[in-house]
Design an enzyme around this catalytic site. Structure first.
Site, short mmCIF file in Angstrom:
data_model
loop_
_atom_site.label_atom_id
_atom_site.label_comp_id
_atom_site.label_asym_id
_atom_site.label_seq_id
_atom_site.Cartn_x
_atom_site.Cartn_y
_atom_site.Cartn_z
N GLU A 1 0.69 -0.97 0.35
CA GLU A 1 0.33 -0.24 -0.13
C GLU A 1 1.39 1.72 0.11
O GLU A 1 2.19 1.89 0.22
CB GLU A 1 -1.38 0.18 1.43
CG GLU A 1 -2.04 1.49 1.46
CD GLU A 1 -2.70 1.00 2.33
OE1 GLU A 1 -2.52 0.01 3.44
OE2 GLU A 1 -3.43 2.06 2.30
N ASN B 1 -12.38 -1.39 -0.56
CA ASN B 1 -11.64 -1.49 -0.05
C ASN B 1 -12.49 -0.99 1.97
O ASN B 1 -12.88 -0.43 1.50
CB ASN B 1 -10.74 -1.02 0.51
CG ASN B 1 -10.18 -1.57 1.81
OD1 ASN B 1 -9.31 -2.58 2.19
ND2 ASN B 1 -9.52 -0.80 2.68
N GLU B 2 -12.44 -2.61 2.29
CA GLU B 2 -13.65 -2.30 4.62
C GLU B 2 -14.42 -0.95 4.01
O GLU B 2 -14.02 0.09 4.78
CB GLU B 2 -12.26 -1.94 5.48
CG GLU B 2 -11.23 -2.77 5.56
CD GLU B 2 -9.85 -2.21 6.33
OE1 GLU B 2 -10.24 -1.41 7.06
OE2 GLU B 2 -9.51 -3.77 7.24
N TYR C 1 -6.59 -9.15 11.38
CA TYR C 1 -4.91 -8.45 12.73
C TYR C 1 -5.15 -8.83 13.37
O TYR C 1 -6.33 -9.18 13.85
CB TYR C 1 -5.01 -7.10 12.07
CG TYR C 1 -4.29 -6.30 10.46
CD1 TYR C 1 -3.37 -6.68 10.18
CD2 TYR C 1 -5.83 -6.16 10.07
CE1 TYR C 1 -2.77 -6.20 9.13
CE2 TYR C 1 -5.51 -5.00 8.50
CZ TYR C 1 -4.10 -5.64 8.32
OH TYR C 1 -3.90 -4.58 7.23
N GLU D 1 -6.30 -8.79 3.70
CA GLU D 1 -5.05 -8.72 4.73
C GLU D 1 -5.16 -9.01 6.09
O GLU D 1 -5.91 -9.25 6.66
CB GLU D 1 -5.88 -6.99 5.33
CG GLU D 1 -5.38 -5.91 3.96
CD GLU D 1 -5.48 -4.58 4.06
OE1 GLU D 1 -5.60 -4.58 5.92
OE2 GLU D 1 -6.54 -3.78 3.17
N GLN E 1 2.27 -6.25 5.91
CA GLN E 1 2.09 -5.41 4.34
C GLN E 1 4.13 -5.90 3.56
O GLN E 1 4.72 -6.22 4.42
CB GLN E 1 1.90 -4.05 4.23
CG GLN E 1 0.83 -3.53 4.45
CD GLN E 1 0.48 -2.32 3.94
OE1 GLN E 1 1.61 -1.53 3.06
NE2 GLN E 1 -0.88 -1.96 4.02
O1 AHR Z 1 -2.96 -2.47 6.40
C1 AHR Z 1 -3.22 -1.34 6.84
C2 AHR Z 1 -4.79 -0.66 6.42
O2 AHR Z 1 -4.84 -2.16 7.45
C3 AHR Z 1 -5.59 -0.53 5.50
O3 AHR Z 1 -5.01 0.00 5.06
C4 AHR Z 1 -6.27 -1.59 5.62
O4 AHR Z 1 -7.19 -1.88 4.76
C5 AHR Z 1 -7.01 -2.52 7.16
O5 AHR Z 1 -7.59 -1.33 7.97
#
Ligand code: AHR
Length: 497
Positions: A25, A171-172, A245, A300, A349
């Site tokens: 990103e 995205n999200e 995450y 992600e 990432q």
């Molecule tokens: O990876 C960092 C961020 O985390 C991304 O931009 C977003 O999609 C997520 O919240």
């Protein structure tokens, strides 16, 4: 003793190589410095893209790369990143405190994918863009027609259209992509799905930015599915993405490298939960798509700690230890366990952000323990998953408990079996007995990733502290059992012939 039984005749399906995907990103120093240094940089590069990063990533056989975000995708206007670089607009990066020169745009990204020999996965702008804008971008990239947009691409140096198999529709969208409800996003998704056309020969997956993830049990995806399938002319989707995450409560009390056993097990416990999240979301998908044609995509995932002391908090730069290597190994094993539905995933990432493969400091460069796991596991890509029974001890600390061993096995087209294992115990080795009677085993050779302690990590001063080493301490018995002692907090890849 921990007992494993490998059922070589019980094939569980293909492990789609795309679960080994990556994500880059425009955030912090991922693109600028980590990947793009510009043609005039003293750092060796090919057309502005740094050579050390490309050479390292090529060794992973990376199957696809997701770009330009993340949250950044929903504020990105692709026209800002084409044409002569010195005339591109300069904007303020979504993540703040840095200007976005737009020097790395569509052509540079496609060049990167060609240098890496991987498929592009491009995220369109739904949050602040239009259907027309995304439609035009797809035409610019993938059309060989005599159209104004295709001709503009030719004028900008690319004659042939590019194949782009993966497109994210936002995205999200429940968060940074617009704080939408599932129903609102479903309406928009149908519009994009209808009007974003594929102009090329390569089949194109239009991926819905799923509404579930680490904080739900699939309820939002259920609402989304109901809303797209429930209309007079039902719409389907090729894939649904979720994000997961390892982001802990009391975040500020955590550190990427300075932690004890309580933080070790808390992180692994949280990583382990991804299996439950996958199962909840897959169950919803099963009710609409029993033949499992729709891809569940975890585009992600990874660890998210407080940033490294002294670095810009918006840049999400963190170190990476053996704990991250174990998180990567057990997460990849869980994806492989669900290979019937999880067809793609992208760790977050690639460079200098979150659970990165590579860290850089100007011209300095290092590979993280997570990188080594991806390298050791690469022969799982497109191999056939085999049934592996694991009957192991529990690893417990205070009130938390996990199976001590995580493992997965696959068979390549040439018949070679790859068995990967990790020991979740931070300080105790684990005795393993694997019944391999099914495969007439004559030889086992391995590579081990282990640190001198569970917090071990690589630094620019000591970049090789954690790296894979040959592992010979495997015994094969006449009755087809393989026995070994797996060191604490370690990841092992064994090739069985
Ligand atoms: O990876 C960092 C961020 O985390 C991304 O931009 C977003 O999609 C997520 O919240």
């Amino acid at each position: 003793m921990n007992k494993l039984t490998l059922h070589a005749q019980a094939e569980r399906g293909t492990i789609n190589r795309h679960i080994y995907g990556h994500f880059a990103e425009h955030l912090g120093r991922c693109i600028y410095e980590g990947i793009w240094v510009g043609e005039d940089s003293p750092i060796p590069n090919v057309r502005g893209i740094r050579t050390d990063t490309v050479e390292a990533l090529r060794k992973l056989n990376i199957p696809n790369l997701r770009w330009p975000g993340g949250c950044f995708a929903d504020v990105y206007h692709w026209r800002d990143g084409i044409g002569p670089r010195d005339r591109r607009v300069k904007s303020v990066n979504f993540w703040g405190e840095a200007s976005e020169p737009n020097h790395f745009g569509t052509h540079e990204f496609m060049d990167l994918c060609q240098q890496l020999d991987c498929d592009p996965y491009i995220g369109g702008n739904v949050g602040s863009g239009t259907v027309q804008e995304m439609r035009d971008w797809v035409e610019y990239l993938t059309s060989d027609y005599d159209s104004t947009l295709s001709n503009e691409r030719r004028q900008n140096g690319q004659d042939k259209a590019w194949p782009v198999p993966f497109w994210g529709i936002g995205n999200e969208n429940w968060g940074c992509g617009g704080h939408m409800t599932p129903e609102q996003y479903a309406d928009l998704y149908c519009q994009y799905h209808t009007h974003v056309k594929n102009y090329g020969q390569t089949p194109m997956l239009k991926i819905a930015s799923g509404l579930g993830g680490s904080d739900t049990e699939g309820e939002d995806i259920a609402l989304f599915m109901k809303h797209i399938y429930g209309r007079r002319h039902p719409v389907t989707t090729d894939g649904i993405s979720i994000h997961y995450y390892v982001y802990l409560q009391h975040q500020l009390e955590h550190s990427a490298t300075d932690f004890g056993e309580a933080e070790w097990i808390t992180v692994l416990q949280s990583a382990y939960q991804i299996g439950h999240v996958i199962e909840c979301n897959a169950a919803v998908m099963d009710s609409y798509d029993p033949d499992k044609r729709m891809w569940l995509i975890v585009d992600e995932w990874g660890t998210w700690y407080p940033v490294e002391a002294g670095t810009n908090p918006a840049f999400l730069y963190q170190q990476n230890s053996m704990r991250d290597a174990v998180v990567a190994a057990l997460t990849l094993h869980l994806f492989q366990d669900h290979c019937d539905r999880v067809q793609m995933a992208n760790i977050a990432q690639t460079v200098n952000v979150l659970q990165a493969m590579i860290l850089t400091d100007g011209g300095r460069f290092l590979l993280t323990p997570t990188y080594h796991v991806f390298e050791m596991f690469k022969r799982h890509q497109d191999a056939t998953a085999l049934l592996l029974d694991i009957d192991c001890e529990a690893y417990s600390f205070r009130e938390q408990s996990l199976p001590v061993i995580s493992a997965s096995a696959s068979k390549s087209t040439s018949g070679e079996v790859l068995l990967t294992l990790c020991n979740l115990h931070p300080t105790r080795s684990a005795s393993i007995d694997c019944d391999c009677r099914d495969i007439a085993l004559s030889k086992a050779s391995g590579r081990l990733l282990a640190g001198d302690t569970f917090t071990a990590h690589n630094t620019f001063e000591d970049p090789e502290r954690v790296h894979p080493v040959p592992f010979e301490q495997v015994s094969l018995s006449d009755d087809g059992h393989l026995r070994l002692e797996l060191p604490a907090a370690a990841v092992l890849a064994l090739t069985l012939n």
